[in-house]
Scaffold this active site. Structure first.
Site, PDB file in Angstrom:
ATOM      1  N   HIS A 169      -5.619   7.391 -27.478  1.00 37.48           N
ATOM      2  CA  HIS A 169      -5.223   8.763 -27.659  1.00 37.48           C
ATOM      3  C   HIS A 169      -6.124   9.611 -28.784  1.00 37.48           C
ATOM      4  O   HIS A 169      -5.621  10.129 -29.344  1.00 37.48           O
ATOM      5  CB  HIS A 169      -3.777   8.934 -28.182  1.00 37.48           C
ATOM      6  CG  HIS A 169      -2.742   8.127 -26.996  1.00 37.48           C
ATOM      7  ND1 HIS A 169      -2.273   9.028 -26.062  1.00 37.48           N
ATOM      8  CD2 HIS A 169      -2.202   7.148 -26.668  1.00 37.48           C
ATOM      9  CE1 HIS A 169      -1.283   8.454 -25.358  1.00 37.48           C
ATOM     10  NE2 HIS A 169      -1.630   7.108 -25.848  1.00 37.48           N
TER      11      HIS A 169
ATOM     12  N   ASP B 100      -1.000   2.858 -29.486  1.00 40.55           N
ATOM     13  CA  ASP B 100      -0.071   2.753 -28.395  1.00 40.55           C
ATOM     14  C   ASP B 100      -1.243   2.769 -26.951  1.00 40.55           C
ATOM     15  O   ASP B 100      -2.339   3.419 -27.283  1.00 40.55           O
ATOM     16  CB  ASP B 100       0.769   3.557 -28.135  1.00 40.55           C
ATOM     17  CG  ASP B 100       0.412   5.030 -28.017  1.00 40.55           C
ATOM     18  OD1 ASP B 100       0.775   5.866 -27.254  1.00 40.55           O
ATOM     19  OD2 ASP B 100      -0.264   5.425 -29.058  1.00 40.55           O
ATOM     20  N   GLU B 101      -1.012   2.248 -25.933  1.00 35.27           N
ATOM     21  CA  GLU B 101      -1.901   2.581 -24.730  1.00 35.27           C
ATOM     22  C   GLU B 101      -3.330   2.647 -25.023  1.00 35.27           C
ATOM     23  O   GLU B 101      -4.026   3.445 -24.543  1.00 35.27           O
ATOM     24  CB  GLU B 101      -1.220   3.974 -24.172  1.00 35.27           C
ATOM     25  CG  GLU B 101       0.089   3.782 -23.735  1.00 35.27           C
ATOM     26  CD  GLU B 101       0.767   5.149 -23.212  1.00 35.27           C
ATOM     27  OE1 GLU B 101       0.199   6.468 -23.661  1.00 35.27           O
ATOM     28  OE2 GLU B 101       1.303   5.049 -22.131  1.00 35.27           O
ATOM     29  N   THR B 102      -3.905   1.561 -25.507  1.00 33.79           N
ATOM     30  CA  THR B 102      -5.209   1.497 -25.683  1.00 33.79           C
ATOM     31  C   THR B 102      -5.788   0.681 -24.683  1.00 33.79           C
ATOM     32  O   THR B 102      -6.465  -0.207 -24.796  1.00 33.79           O
ATOM     33  CB  THR B 102      -5.487   0.687 -27.101  1.00 33.79           C
ATOM     34  OG1 THR B 102      -4.924  -0.598 -26.873  1.00 33.79           O
ATOM     35  CG2 THR B 102      -5.006   1.188 -28.100  1.00 33.79           C
ATOM     36  N   HIS B 103      -5.645   1.386 -23.257  1.00 31.34           N
ATOM     37  CA  HIS B 103      -6.236   0.521 -22.025  1.00 31.34           C
ATOM     38  C   HIS B 103      -7.710   0.665 -22.206  1.00 31.34           C
ATOM     39  O   HIS B 103      -8.382  -0.013 -21.504  1.00 31.34           O
ATOM     40  CB  HIS B 103      -5.829   1.327 -20.883  1.00 31.34           C
ATOM     41  CG  HIS B 103      -3.987   1.599 -21.154  1.00 31.34           C
ATOM     42  ND1 HIS B 103      -3.357   0.537 -21.452  1.00 31.34           N
ATOM     43  CD2 HIS B 103      -3.267   2.594 -20.625  1.00 31.34           C
ATOM     44  CE1 HIS B 103      -2.065   0.819 -21.488  1.00 31.34           C
ATOM     45  NE2 HIS B 103      -2.007   2.152 -20.838  1.00 31.34           N
TER      46      HIS B 103
END
Ligand code: IFG
Length: 526
Positions: free
Chosen positions: A274, A337-340
Protein backbone atom coordinates in the site's frame (compact mmCIF):
# COMPACT_ATOMS: atom_id res chain seq x y z
CA UNK A 1 -79.32 40.85 41.19
CA UNK A 2 -79.49 37.81 38.89
CA UNK A 3 -76.81 39.31 36.64
CA UNK A 4 -74.45 39.87 39.58
CA UNK A 5 -74.99 36.27 40.75
CA UNK A 6 -74.35 34.97 37.20
CA UNK A 7 -71.09 36.99 36.99
CA UNK A 8 -69.94 35.52 40.30
CA UNK A 9 -70.61 31.94 39.14
CA UNK A 10 -68.88 32.68 35.84
CA UNK A 11 -65.83 34.10 37.54
CA UNK A 12 -65.51 31.16 39.93
CA UNK A 13 -65.89 28.72 37.01
CA UNK A 14 -63.21 30.39 34.89
CA UNK A 15 -60.85 30.60 37.87
CA UNK A 16 -61.38 26.89 38.62
CA UNK A 17 -60.68 25.92 35.00
CA UNK A 18 -57.52 28.00 34.98
CA UNK A 19 -56.38 26.41 38.25
CA UNK A 20 -56.99 22.93 36.86
CA UNK A 21 -55.10 23.82 33.70
CA UNK A 22 -52.22 25.19 35.78
CA UNK A 23 -52.09 22.02 37.87
CA UNK A 24 -52.39 19.72 34.85
CA UNK A 25 -49.48 21.31 33.01
CA UNK A 26 -47.21 21.19 36.07
CA UNK A 27 -48.15 17.65 37.16
CA UNK A 28 -46.73 15.96 34.06
CA UNK A 29 -45.78 12.29 33.77
CA UNK A 30 -43.26 11.30 36.48
CA UNK A 31 -39.73 11.05 35.06
CA UNK A 32 -37.90 7.75 34.79
CA UNK A 33 -34.14 8.01 34.30
CA UNK A 34 -33.98 4.31 33.41
CA UNK A 35 -36.20 4.92 30.39
CA UNK A 36 -33.81 7.44 28.83
CA UNK A 37 -32.04 6.42 25.58
CA UNK A 38 -28.38 6.80 26.50
CA UNK A 39 -25.85 5.23 24.11
CA UNK A 40 -23.59 3.54 25.14
CA UNK A 41 -25.91 1.91 27.66
CA UNK A 42 -24.70 2.80 31.17
CA UNK A 43 -23.73 0.11 33.66
CA UNK A 44 -26.13 1.15 36.44
CA UNK A 45 -29.10 3.55 36.43
CA UNK A 46 -31.23 4.25 39.52
CA UNK A 47 -34.20 6.57 38.86
CA UNK A 48 -35.80 8.72 41.58
CA UNK A 49 -38.77 9.96 39.56
CA UNK A 50 -38.27 13.75 39.62
CA UNK A 51 -36.67 16.40 37.42
CA UNK A 52 -33.66 18.69 37.58
CA UNK A 53 -34.44 21.81 35.55
CA UNK A 54 -31.78 23.91 33.87
CA UNK A 55 -32.90 27.50 34.21
CA UNK A 56 -31.53 30.93 33.30
CA UNK A 57 -28.74 31.90 35.69
CA UNK A 58 -27.52 28.32 36.03
CA UNK A 59 -23.74 27.96 36.33
CA UNK A 60 -21.28 25.10 36.03
CA UNK A 61 -19.07 24.87 39.09
CA UNK A 62 -15.85 22.88 39.05
CA UNK A 63 -14.43 21.83 42.36
CA UNK A 64 -10.76 22.57 41.84
CA UNK A 65 -8.77 25.50 40.55
CA UNK A 66 -7.80 23.28 37.64
CA UNK A 67 -7.53 24.53 34.07
CA UNK A 68 -8.40 21.05 32.86
CA UNK A 69 -11.64 20.90 34.84
CA UNK A 70 -12.49 24.44 33.82
CA UNK A 71 -11.99 23.42 30.16
CA UNK A 72 -14.41 20.54 30.60
CA UNK A 73 -16.89 22.91 32.21
CA UNK A 74 -16.41 25.29 29.29
CA UNK A 75 -16.93 22.42 26.82
CA UNK A 76 -20.29 21.60 28.45
CA UNK A 77 -21.32 25.26 28.65
CA UNK A 78 -20.46 25.74 24.98
CA UNK A 79 -22.76 22.85 24.08
CA UNK A 80 -25.66 24.00 26.22
CA UNK A 81 -25.58 27.77 25.64
CA UNK A 82 -26.64 28.05 21.97
CA UNK A 83 -29.94 26.16 22.32
CA UNK A 84 -30.83 27.23 25.87
CA UNK A 85 -29.68 30.82 25.48
CA UNK A 86 -28.65 30.73 29.15
CA UNK A 87 -25.12 32.08 28.76
CA UNK A 88 -23.91 29.54 31.33
CA UNK A 89 -20.70 30.52 33.12
CA UNK A 90 -18.01 28.25 34.56
CA UNK A 91 -17.00 28.99 38.15
CA UNK A 92 -14.91 27.37 40.89
CA UNK A 93 -16.52 26.08 44.08
CA UNK A 94 -14.79 24.47 47.04
CA UNK A 95 -17.99 22.78 48.15
CA UNK A 96 -21.33 21.98 46.60
CA UNK A 97 -22.82 25.08 44.97
CA UNK A 98 -26.29 26.34 45.82
CA UNK A 99 -29.31 24.60 44.25
CA UNK A 100 -30.03 24.85 40.55
CA UNK A 101 -26.45 24.47 39.35
CA UNK A 102 -24.16 21.85 37.80
CA UNK A 103 -21.13 20.62 39.79
CA UNK A 104 -18.14 18.77 38.31
CA UNK A 105 -15.72 17.22 40.77
CA UNK A 106 -12.95 14.67 40.93
CA UNK A 107 -13.64 11.97 43.48
CA UNK A 108 -10.92 9.81 44.91
CA UNK A 109 -10.93 6.08 45.22
CA UNK A 110 -14.05 4.91 43.49
CA UNK A 111 -12.01 2.07 41.99
CA UNK A 112 -14.88 0.61 39.95
CA UNK A 113 -14.98 3.78 37.84
CA UNK A 114 -11.42 3.29 36.59
CA UNK A 115 -9.91 5.95 34.33
CA UNK A 116 -12.93 6.76 32.18
CA UNK A 117 -15.85 6.00 34.47
CA UNK A 118 -18.09 8.57 36.13
CA UNK A 119 -20.93 8.92 38.61
CA UNK A 120 -23.82 11.26 37.79
CA UNK A 121 -26.00 12.19 40.78
CA UNK A 122 -29.08 14.13 39.67
CA UNK A 123 -31.45 15.56 42.27
CA UNK A 124 -34.10 18.26 41.98
CA UNK A 125 -31.56 20.70 43.37
CA UNK A 126 -28.23 19.78 41.84
CA UNK A 127 -26.66 17.98 38.91
CA UNK A 128 -23.39 16.51 40.23
CA UNK A 129 -20.85 14.68 38.08
CA UNK A 130 -17.94 12.90 39.74
CA UNK A 131 -15.00 10.91 38.32
CA UNK A 132 -11.51 9.77 39.25
CA UNK A 133 -10.03 11.62 36.25
CA UNK A 134 -10.96 14.58 34.03
CA UNK A 135 -11.38 12.00 31.21
CA UNK A 136 -14.19 10.39 33.19
CA UNK A 137 -15.88 13.75 33.68
CA UNK A 138 -15.68 14.29 29.93
CA UNK A 139 -17.35 10.95 29.27
CA UNK A 140 -20.07 11.82 31.81
CA UNK A 141 -20.65 15.16 30.07
CA UNK A 142 -21.76 13.22 26.98
CA UNK A 143 -24.39 11.51 29.11
CA UNK A 144 -25.65 14.89 30.35
CA UNK A 145 -25.98 16.00 26.70
CA UNK A 146 -27.97 12.86 25.88
CA UNK A 147 -30.27 13.26 28.91
CA UNK A 148 -31.44 16.63 27.58
CA UNK A 149 -33.92 16.86 24.68
CA UNK A 150 -32.39 16.45 21.21
CA UNK A 151 -33.10 20.17 20.63
CA UNK A 152 -30.23 21.00 22.98
CA UNK A 153 -27.87 20.23 20.10
CA UNK A 154 -29.30 23.05 17.97
CA UNK A 155 -26.96 25.95 17.31
CA UNK A 156 -29.75 28.51 17.79
CA UNK A 157 -32.05 29.25 20.75
CA UNK A 158 -34.96 26.81 21.27
CA UNK A 159 -37.92 26.76 23.63
CA UNK A 160 -37.32 24.67 26.73
CA UNK A 161 -38.01 23.31 29.19
CA UNK A 162 -34.56 21.84 29.71
CA UNK A 163 -35.17 19.13 32.23
CA UNK A 164 -33.24 16.02 33.22
CA UNK A 165 -34.79 13.04 35.02
CA UNK A 166 -33.38 12.60 38.52
CA UNK A 167 -31.51 9.57 39.83
CA UNK A 168 -27.99 8.17 39.83
CA UNK A 169 -25.87 6.74 37.02
CA UNK A 170 -22.69 4.77 37.74
CA UNK A 171 -20.90 4.04 34.47
CA UNK A 172 -17.56 2.83 33.08
CA UNK A 173 -16.32 1.13 29.89
CA UNK A 174 -15.70 -2.57 29.22
CA UNK A 175 -12.78 -1.96 26.83
CA UNK A 176 -10.05 0.67 26.88
CA UNK A 177 -9.71 1.05 23.08
CA UNK A 178 -12.96 2.21 21.44
CA UNK A 179 -12.50 3.86 18.09
CA UNK A 180 -13.03 4.37 14.41
CA UNK A 181 -10.68 4.77 11.46
CA UNK A 182 -10.94 7.31 8.67
CA UNK A 183 -9.06 6.46 5.46
CA UNK A 184 -7.92 9.90 4.24
CA UNK A 185 -5.74 8.36 1.52
CA UNK A 186 -8.19 6.92 -1.02
CA UNK A 187 -10.10 10.17 -0.81
CA UNK A 188 -8.64 13.13 1.08
CA UNK A 189 -10.70 14.89 3.76
CA UNK A 190 -9.76 18.29 5.13
CA UNK A 191 -9.21 19.28 8.74
CA UNK A 192 -12.81 20.41 9.31
CA UNK A 193 -14.18 17.04 8.15
CA UNK A 194 -11.76 15.20 10.44
CA UNK A 195 -12.83 17.43 13.35
CA UNK A 196 -16.53 16.71 12.68
CA UNK A 197 -15.72 12.98 12.53
CA UNK A 198 -13.92 13.42 15.88
CA UNK A 199 -17.00 15.09 17.39
CA UNK A 200 -19.08 12.03 16.44
CA UNK A 201 -16.65 9.78 18.33
CA UNK A 202 -16.68 12.02 21.42
CA UNK A 203 -20.49 12.09 21.57
CA UNK A 204 -20.54 8.29 21.86
CA UNK A 205 -17.66 8.11 24.36
CA UNK A 206 -15.16 6.65 21.86
CA UNK A 207 -11.52 7.46 22.60
CA UNK A 208 -9.38 6.52 19.52
CA UNK A 209 -9.21 8.15 16.09
CA UNK A 210 -7.14 6.04 13.67
CA UNK A 211 -6.09 8.05 10.59
CA UNK A 212 -5.02 5.96 7.58
CA UNK A 213 -2.55 8.58 6.31
CA UNK A 214 -0.87 6.76 3.43
CA UNK A 215 -1.72 4.23 0.77
CA UNK A 216 -1.30 3.56 -2.95
CA UNK A 217 -3.50 6.49 -3.97
CA UNK A 218 -2.26 9.20 -1.62
CA UNK A 219 0.33 10.28 0.98
CA UNK A 220 -1.44 12.70 3.32
CA UNK A 221 1.06 13.96 5.89
CA UNK A 222 3.92 16.42 5.34
CA UNK A 223 7.31 14.84 6.11
CA UNK A 224 9.92 17.62 6.03
CA UNK A 225 12.88 15.31 5.36
CA UNK A 226 11.06 13.74 2.37
CA UNK A 227 9.02 16.66 0.93
CA UNK A 228 7.92 14.91 -2.29
CA UNK A 229 5.83 12.45 -0.27
CA UNK A 230 3.17 15.13 0.25
CA UNK A 231 3.90 17.28 -2.80
CA UNK A 232 3.80 14.42 -5.31
CA UNK A 233 2.31 11.57 -3.25
CA UNK A 234 -0.45 13.86 -1.96
CA UNK A 235 -1.38 15.33 -5.32
CA UNK A 236 -4.18 12.99 -6.33
CA UNK A 237 -6.69 10.41 -5.07
CA UNK A 238 -9.07 7.67 -6.26
CA UNK A 239 -10.70 8.90 -9.44
CA UNK A 240 -7.94 11.43 -10.11
CA UNK A 241 -9.16 14.31 -7.96
CA UNK A 242 -6.75 16.88 -6.45
CA UNK A 243 -6.09 14.87 -3.27
CA UNK A 244 -4.31 16.93 -0.63
CA UNK A 245 -2.33 16.54 2.54
CA UNK A 246 -2.03 17.83 6.12
CA UNK A 247 0.84 20.15 6.87
CA UNK A 248 2.49 19.30 10.16
CA UNK A 249 0.69 22.27 11.71
CA UNK A 250 -2.67 21.02 10.47
CA UNK A 251 -1.96 17.52 11.76
CA UNK A 252 -0.97 19.00 15.14
CA UNK A 253 -4.28 20.92 15.12
CA UNK A 254 -6.20 17.67 14.51
CA UNK A 255 -4.27 15.94 17.32
CA UNK A 256 -4.94 18.78 19.76
CA UNK A 257 -8.61 18.92 18.82
CA UNK A 258 -8.93 15.18 19.46
CA UNK A 259 -6.95 15.34 22.70
CA UNK A 260 -9.25 18.07 24.04
CA UNK A 261 -12.03 15.51 23.70
CA UNK A 262 -9.91 12.82 25.37
CA UNK A 263 -9.47 11.06 22.04
CA UNK A 264 -6.06 9.67 21.07
CA UNK A 265 -5.00 9.94 17.43
CA UNK A 266 -3.45 6.72 16.05
CA UNK A 267 -1.60 7.65 12.81
CA UNK A 268 -1.00 4.91 10.24
CA UNK A 269 1.78 4.74 7.67
CA UNK A 270 0.92 1.54 5.80
CA UNK A 271 3.99 -0.52 4.79
CA UNK A 272 5.64 -2.30 3.06
CA UNK A 273 2.56 -2.69 0.85
CA UNK A 274 0.00 0.00 0.00
CA UNK A 275 2.96 2.33 -0.75
CA UNK A 276 2.54 3.38 -4.39
CA UNK A 277 2.20 7.07 -3.45
CA UNK A 278 5.64 6.97 -1.77
CA UNK A 279 7.11 4.88 -4.62
CA UNK A 280 5.83 7.51 -7.09
CA UNK A 281 7.44 10.28 -5.00
CA UNK A 282 10.97 8.83 -4.74
CA UNK A 283 12.51 6.59 -7.42
CA UNK A 284 15.14 5.35 -4.97
CA UNK A 285 12.49 3.65 -2.82
CA UNK A 286 11.80 1.23 -5.70
CA UNK A 287 13.96 -1.88 -6.14
CA UNK A 288 14.43 -1.02 -9.86
CA UNK A 289 15.24 2.64 -9.06
CA UNK A 290 12.33 3.82 -11.22
CA UNK A 291 9.60 6.04 -9.78
CA UNK A 292 6.13 4.56 -10.15
CA UNK A 293 3.22 6.39 -11.81
CA UNK A 294 0.69 7.94 -9.44
CA UNK A 295 -2.28 5.56 -9.01
CA UNK A 296 -5.96 6.57 -8.93
CA UNK A 297 -7.61 3.15 -9.13
CA UNK A 298 -8.85 0.89 -6.33
CA UNK A 299 -6.79 -2.29 -6.75
CA UNK A 300 -4.75 -3.46 -3.72
CA UNK A 301 -1.65 -5.57 -3.08
CA UNK A 302 0.50 -4.52 -6.07
CA UNK A 303 3.07 -2.27 -4.35
CA UNK A 304 6.01 -2.83 -2.01
CA UNK A 305 8.88 -0.83 -0.56
CA UNK A 306 12.25 -2.34 -1.46
CA UNK A 307 12.97 -4.31 1.72
CA UNK A 308 16.55 -5.11 0.55
CA UNK A 309 17.71 -1.47 0.30
CA UNK A 310 19.13 0.37 3.33
CA UNK A 311 17.60 3.65 2.11
CA UNK A 312 14.18 2.11 2.78
CA UNK A 313 14.98 1.95 6.50
CA UNK A 314 16.33 5.50 6.53
CA UNK A 315 13.03 6.50 4.89
CA UNK A 316 11.02 4.59 7.50
CA UNK A 317 13.10 6.01 10.34
CA UNK A 318 12.73 9.61 9.10
CA UNK A 319 8.98 9.22 8.59
CA UNK A 320 8.38 7.55 11.98
CA UNK A 321 10.64 10.09 13.75
CA UNK A 322 8.71 13.07 12.38
CA UNK A 323 5.32 11.41 12.89
CA UNK A 324 6.14 10.34 16.45
CA UNK A 325 7.26 13.88 17.29
CA UNK A 326 3.84 15.29 16.39
CA UNK A 327 1.77 12.43 17.81
CA UNK A 328 0.91 12.75 21.49
CA UNK A 329 -0.55 9.23 21.74
CA UNK A 330 1.52 6.13 22.48
CA UNK A 331 0.83 4.32 19.18
CA UNK A 332 2.12 4.36 15.62
CA UNK A 333 0.19 2.10 13.22
CA UNK A 334 2.59 0.51 10.68
CA UNK A 335 -0.05 -1.14 8.47
CA UNK A 336 1.42 -4.42 7.13
CA UNK A 337 -1.69 -5.53 5.24
CA UNK A 338 -2.04 -7.11 1.79
CA UNK A 339 1.68 -7.31 1.09
CA UNK A 340 1.10 -9.55 -1.94
CA UNK A 341 4.10 -7.98 -3.73
CA UNK A 342 6.48 -8.70 -0.83
CA UNK A 343 7.87 -12.18 -0.26
CA UNK A 344 7.08 -13.46 3.26
CA UNK A 345 10.80 -14.04 3.85
CA UNK A 346 11.34 -10.32 3.15
CA UNK A 347 8.19 -9.16 4.94
CA UNK A 348 9.08 -10.70 8.30
CA UNK A 349 12.50 -9.06 8.79
CA UNK A 350 11.11 -5.78 7.41
CA UNK A 351 8.33 -5.69 10.04
CA UNK A 352 10.82 -6.72 12.75
CA UNK A 353 13.06 -3.77 11.84
CA UNK A 354 10.16 -1.34 11.57
CA UNK A 355 8.97 -2.34 15.04
CA UNK A 356 12.45 -1.52 16.40
CA UNK A 357 12.36 1.85 14.63
CA UNK A 358 8.95 2.67 16.17
CA UNK A 359 10.22 1.66 19.63
CA UNK A 360 13.38 3.77 19.13
CA UNK A 361 11.11 6.80 18.79
CA UNK A 362 9.26 5.97 22.00
CA UNK A 363 6.08 4.62 20.53
CA UNK A 364 4.22 1.28 20.56
CA UNK A 365 3.25 -0.66 17.44
CA UNK A 366 -0.19 -1.37 16.07
CA UNK A 367 -0.46 -3.17 12.74
CA UNK A 368 -3.03 -5.11 10.71
CA UNK A 369 -3.12 -8.74 11.79
CA UNK A 370 -0.51 -9.81 9.19
CA UNK A 371 2.22 -8.35 11.44
CA UNK A 372 1.73 -11.41 13.65
CA UNK A 373 3.87 -13.29 11.08
CA UNK A 374 6.83 -11.35 12.51
CA UNK A 375 8.21 -11.41 16.06
CA UNK A 376 5.93 -8.99 17.85
CA UNK A 377 7.45 -6.68 20.43
CA UNK A 378 5.82 -6.62 23.86
CA UNK A 379 2.87 -4.18 24.07
CA UNK A 380 2.19 -4.55 20.34
CA UNK A 381 -1.37 -4.68 19.09
CA UNK A 382 -2.51 -6.74 16.09
CA UNK A 383 -5.62 -5.25 14.49
CA UNK A 384 -7.74 -8.24 13.45
CA UNK A 385 -9.56 -7.63 10.20
CA UNK A 386 -9.65 -10.86 8.19
CA UNK A 387 -7.34 -13.69 9.20
CA UNK A 388 -8.15 -15.55 12.44
CA UNK A 389 -4.83 -17.45 12.36
CA UNK A 390 -2.95 -14.15 12.44
CA UNK A 391 -5.03 -13.04 15.40
CA UNK A 392 -4.24 -16.27 17.24
CA UNK A 393 -0.54 -15.94 16.29
CA UNK A 394 -0.54 -12.49 17.86
CA UNK A 395 -2.11 -13.79 21.08
CA UNK A 396 0.36 -16.69 21.20
CA UNK A 397 3.15 -14.09 21.19
CA UNK A 398 1.56 -12.19 24.09
CA UNK A 399 0.31 -9.35 21.95
CA UNK A 400 -3.14 -7.85 22.32
CA UNK A 401 -5.83 -7.84 19.61
CA UNK A 402 -7.86 -4.87 18.39
CA UNK A 403 -11.07 -6.27 16.92
CA UNK A 404 -12.05 -4.87 13.50
CA UNK A 405 -13.57 -7.94 11.80
CA UNK A 406 -14.34 -6.88 8.22
CA UNK A 407 -17.58 -8.90 8.26
CA UNK A 408 -18.94 -6.86 11.20
CA UNK A 409 -16.97 -3.66 11.68
CA UNK A 410 -15.98 -2.41 8.22
CA UNK A 411 -18.24 0.59 7.75
CA UNK A 412 -17.30 0.89 4.09
CA UNK A 413 -19.44 -2.23 3.61
CA UNK A 414 -22.85 -1.59 2.03
CA UNK A 415 -25.86 -1.95 4.31
CA UNK A 416 -27.48 -4.10 1.66
CA UNK A 417 -27.29 -4.61 -2.11
CA UNK A 418 -29.14 -1.34 -2.74
CA UNK A 419 -26.74 0.92 -0.80
CA UNK A 420 -25.37 3.49 -3.29
CA UNK A 421 -21.97 3.71 -1.56
CA UNK A 422 -19.44 1.21 -0.30
CA UNK A 423 -18.26 -2.31 -1.11
CA UNK A 424 -19.47 -5.79 -0.12
CA UNK A 425 -16.44 -8.10 -0.51
CA UNK A 426 -16.62 -8.94 3.22
CA UNK A 427 -20.39 -8.74 3.81
CA UNK A 428 -23.47 -6.58 3.63
CA UNK A 429 -23.62 -5.06 7.12
CA UNK A 430 -27.05 -3.78 8.17
CA UNK A 431 -27.38 -1.90 11.47
CA UNK A 432 -28.36 -5.03 13.39
CA UNK A 433 -25.47 -7.06 11.89
CA UNK A 434 -23.12 -4.28 13.02
CA UNK A 435 -24.44 -4.57 16.58
CA UNK A 436 -25.18 -8.25 17.01
CA UNK A 437 -21.74 -9.61 17.84
CA UNK A 438 -19.48 -10.00 20.82
CA UNK A 439 -15.78 -9.26 20.24
CA UNK A 440 -14.89 -11.61 23.11
CA UNK A 441 -16.44 -14.68 21.45
CA UNK A 442 -16.34 -13.95 17.70
CA UNK A 443 -12.90 -15.50 17.08
CA UNK A 444 -12.07 -18.84 18.68
CA UNK A 445 -8.98 -18.51 20.83
CA UNK A 446 -9.32 -14.77 21.31
CA UNK A 447 -10.98 -14.05 24.66
CA UNK A 448 -11.82 -10.75 26.37
CA UNK A 449 -8.49 -10.80 28.21
CA UNK A 450 -6.62 -10.70 24.86
CA UNK A 451 -8.70 -7.84 23.41
CA UNK A 452 -7.92 -4.13 23.92
CA UNK A 453 -11.16 -3.13 22.26
CA UNK A 454 -12.85 -2.51 18.94
CA UNK A 455 -12.47 -0.15 16.01
CA UNK A 456 -14.72 0.50 13.02
CA UNK A 457 -12.64 1.30 9.90
CA UNK A 458 -14.13 3.49 7.16
CA UNK A 459 -12.19 2.83 3.95
CA UNK A 460 -12.94 5.55 1.38
CA UNK A 461 -12.53 4.06 -2.09
CA UNK A 462 -16.17 5.02 -2.73
CA UNK A 463 -16.58 7.74 -0.08
CA UNK A 464 -15.98 11.24 -1.45
CA UNK A 465 -17.34 13.79 1.02
CA UNK A 466 -18.73 14.36 4.53
CA UNK A 467 -22.26 13.45 3.43
CA UNK A 468 -20.98 10.06 2.24
CA UNK A 469 -19.03 9.59 5.49
CA UNK A 470 -22.13 10.32 7.58
CA UNK A 471 -24.28 7.93 5.54
CA UNK A 472 -21.91 5.01 6.18
CA UNK A 473 -21.02 5.92 9.76
CA UNK A 474 -24.62 6.51 10.94
CA UNK A 475 -26.47 4.74 12.32
CA UNK A 476 -23.84 2.01 12.79
CA UNK A 477 -21.29 3.99 14.86
CA UNK A 478 -23.35 4.23 18.09
CA UNK A 479 -23.58 0.43 18.05
CA UNK A 480 -19.80 0.02 17.88
CA UNK A 481 -19.46 2.55 20.67
CA UNK A 482 -21.83 0.43 22.77
CA UNK A 483 -20.01 -2.82 21.93
CA UNK A 484 -16.79 -1.19 23.19
CA UNK A 485 -18.38 0.27 26.31
CA UNK A 486 -21.12 -2.12 27.45
CA UNK A 487 -20.49 -5.79 28.21
CA UNK A 488 -22.23 -8.24 25.85
CA UNK A 489 -24.44 -9.74 28.58
CA UNK A 490 -26.02 -6.30 29.07
CA UNK A 491 -26.69 -5.77 25.38
CA UNK A 492 -29.41 -7.00 23.02
CA UNK A 493 -30.57 -5.72 19.68
CA UNK A 494 -34.32 -5.77 20.46
CA UNK A 495 -33.79 -3.36 23.34
CA UNK A 496 -30.98 -1.34 21.74
CA UNK A 497 -32.90 -0.60 18.52
CA UNK A 498 -35.47 1.42 20.48
CA UNK A 499 -32.77 3.52 22.13
CA UNK A 500 -31.09 3.97 18.75
CA UNK A 501 -34.40 5.05 17.19
CA UNK A 502 -34.55 7.92 19.70
CA UNK A 503 -31.17 9.13 18.40
CA UNK A 504 -32.67 9.72 14.97
CA UNK A 505 -33.85 13.12 16.21
CA UNK A 506 -30.35 13.87 17.47
CA UNK A 507 -28.82 12.96 14.10
CA UNK A 508 -31.33 15.30 12.45
CA UNK A 509 -30.59 18.17 14.83
CA UNK A 510 -26.86 17.64 14.29
CA UNK A 511 -27.51 17.69 10.54
CA UNK A 512 -26.10 14.17 10.12
CA UNK A 513 -26.98 12.51 6.81
CA UNK A 514 -27.82 9.10 8.30
CA UNK A 515 -29.15 5.96 6.60
CA UNK A 516 -32.72 5.40 7.81
CA UNK A 517 -32.37 1.65 8.12
CA UNK A 518 -35.66 -0.31 7.95
CA UNK A 519 -34.30 -2.44 10.82
CA UNK A 520 -34.71 0.50 13.25
CA UNK A 521 -38.17 1.66 14.54
CA UNK A 522 -37.34 5.34 13.88
CA UNK A 523 -40.91 6.61 14.20
CA UNK A 524 -41.33 4.87 17.52
CA UNK A 525 -43.22 1.85 16.16
CA UNK A 526 -43.02 -1.12 18.52
N1 IFG B 1 -8.74 -4.21 2.53
C1 IFG B 1 -7.63 -3.26 2.60
C2 IFG B 1 -8.01 -1.81 2.71
C3 IFG B 1 -9.26 -1.45 1.91
C4 IFG B 1 -10.38 -2.40 2.30
C5 IFG B 1 -11.70 -1.98 1.67
C6 IFG B 1 -7.46 -3.78 5.00
C7 IFG B 1 -6.58 -3.92 6.21
C8 IFG B 1 -9.99 -3.80 1.89
N2 IFG B 1 -6.83 -3.59 3.80
O1 IFG B 1 -8.66 -3.81 5.11
O2 IFG B 1 -6.92 -1.01 2.23
O3 IFG B 1 -9.00 -1.48 0.53
O4 IFG B 1 -12.78 -2.63 2.27
Amino acid sequence: MIIKKWNLINTVFIFTVLMLMQISCTTRMPSDLSKESIIPKPVEVTPTGDYFALKGGIAIYVQEESDELAKIGRYLADRLNPATGYNIEVKTALNEPRPGNIFLKLSSGDEILGDEGYKLIITKKLLKLEANNPEGLFRGVQTIRQLLPAAVEFAVKQDGPWEIATGTIVDYPAYSYRGAMLDVSRHFFGVDDVKRFTDFLAYYKMNKLHLHLSDDQGWRIEIKSWPNLAIIGGSTQVGGGPGGYYTQEQYADIVQYANEQYITVVPEIDMPGHTNAALASYAELNCDGKARELYTGTEVGFSTLCTHKEITYKFVDDVIRELAAMTTGPYIHIGGDETHATKVEDFIPFINRVQDIVASHGKKVIGWDEIALSTLRPNSIAQHWANVENANKAVSQGAKVLMSPATRAYIDMQYDSTTPLGLHWAAYIEVDDAYNWDPATLVTGIGKENIVGIEAPLWTETIKNMNDIEYMVFPRLPGYAEIGWTLAHARNWDEYKHRLSKHGDRFTVMDINYYQSPRVPWAGEK
